[in-house]
Design an enzyme around this catalytic site. Sequence first.
Site, PDB file in Angstrom:
ATOM      1  N   GLU A 172      23.266  46.114  41.259  1.00 39.40           N
ATOM      2  CA  GLU A 172      23.551  47.004  42.759  1.00 39.40           C
ATOM      3  C   GLU A 172      22.087  45.576  43.881  1.00 39.40           C
ATOM      4  OE1 GLU A 172      22.084  48.305  46.755  1.00 39.40           O
ATOM      5  OE2 GLU A 172      21.973  49.204  45.024  1.00 39.40           O
ATOM      6  N   ASN A 188      16.892  45.073  49.143  1.00 36.90           N
ATOM      7  CA  ASN A 188      15.677  44.100  49.409  1.00 36.90           C
ATOM      8  C   ASN A 188      14.521  44.504  48.285  1.00 36.90           C
ATOM      9  OD1 ASN A 188      16.878  42.406  51.624  1.00 36.90           O
ATOM     10  ND2 ASN A 188      16.673  44.256  52.303  1.00 36.90           N
ATOM     11  N   ASN A 194      14.426  47.146  45.519  1.00 35.64           N
ATOM     12  CA  ASN A 194      15.221  47.051  43.991  1.00 35.64           C
ATOM     13  C   ASN A 194      16.351  46.684  43.442  1.00 35.64           C
ATOM     14  OD1 ASN A 194      12.735  48.782  43.535  1.00 35.64           O
ATOM     15  ND2 ASN A 194      13.147  49.522  44.615  1.00 35.64           N
ATOM     16  N   THR A 195      16.898  46.181  42.472  1.00 33.99           N
ATOM     17  CA  THR A 195      17.810  45.540  41.837  1.00 33.99           C
ATOM     18  C   THR A 195      18.447  47.001  40.890  1.00 33.99           C
ATOM     19  OG1 THR A 195      17.698  43.444  42.156  1.00 33.99           O
ATOM     20  CG2 THR A 195      19.424  43.795  40.699  1.00 33.99           C
ATOM     21  N   ASP A 220      25.916  45.989  51.362  1.00 34.59           N
ATOM     22  CA  ASP A 220      25.594  47.319  50.471  1.00 34.59           C
ATOM     23  C   ASP A 220      26.654  48.002  51.477  1.00 34.59           C
ATOM     24  OD1 ASP A 220      23.878  46.213  52.585  1.00 34.59           O
ATOM     25  OD2 ASP A 220      22.412  47.437  52.098  1.00 34.59           O
ATOM     26  N   ARG A 221      26.376  47.855  52.734  1.00 34.99           N
ATOM     27  CA  ARG A 221      26.999  48.840  53.664  1.00 34.99           C
ATOM     28  C   ARG A 221      28.613  48.726  53.781  1.00 34.99           C
ATOM     29  NH1 ARG A 221      25.008  46.806  59.618  1.00 34.99           N
ATOM     30  NH2 ARG A 221      25.673  49.084  60.063  1.00 34.99           N
TER      31      ARG A 221
END
EC number: 2.7.1.33
Length: 258
Positions: A6, A9, A11-12, A109-110
């Site tokens: 996931e 912008n 962090n991953t 993401d939403r």
Amino acid sequence: MLLAIEQGNTNTLFAVHDGSDWIAQWRAATEASRTADEYAVWLNQLMVMKGLEFAALTGCIISSVVPQSIFNLRNLSRRYLNIEPLVIGENAQLGIEVRIAKPSEAGADRLVNAIGAKLVYPGDLIVIDSGTATTFDIVADDGAFEGGLIAPGINLSLQALHEAAAKLPRIAIQRPDHVIGKGTVEAMQSGVFWGYISLIEGLVARIKAEWARPMTVIGTGGVASLFEGATDSIDHFDPDLTIRGLLEIWRRNAQMTD
């Protein structure tokens, strides 16, 4: 054994699910130029420390709001895991109705958050995701995504203050003891923290008034924990909302191919 990626912008998140539980989670700073090889070296070392290996992984799902990174994340899965990944927005069927003018504009993401929320919380929902941006997403009782609001994130606001005003220092986010600051740092912390609490409370109240039906409010995202206990406008804080949604999407797609 599923690897869920996931990417926001800032962090991953890399998380491993063994079919029953999330058994490992790691975070890295999001860098669009990071190659598949660099991801593989970093991830392999962390997995070995947990007693895991690439060969144990049987699935991979990717959600990213950084289009430039998807190529390298996909290659990580193909080259090192020997898995064709599910990518939100490309080859993954979400199973959610999107009731906005241009459904293609709904961020990956939403939509993942909306799915993750409806698995746990009944009724009409407001999902507040606090990250680089702060999003307020409306999920109807039937699970459909109804749109929402997007505001600058709290870190972005702090960065703008520091960069645009020469005498304002770079500071860390924390809940101040008092609303009225007695110094520059305290004043900045108070303005940003309590300003965002007021933003949340004000927008939640306006959304509820416009929706005109009872709604449950869920907070998630990298800085959501900062607001816990500071406002009654958020009913639940749920840090695993997004990866829960990714797991559900993976399961839905797996059933389609069986």
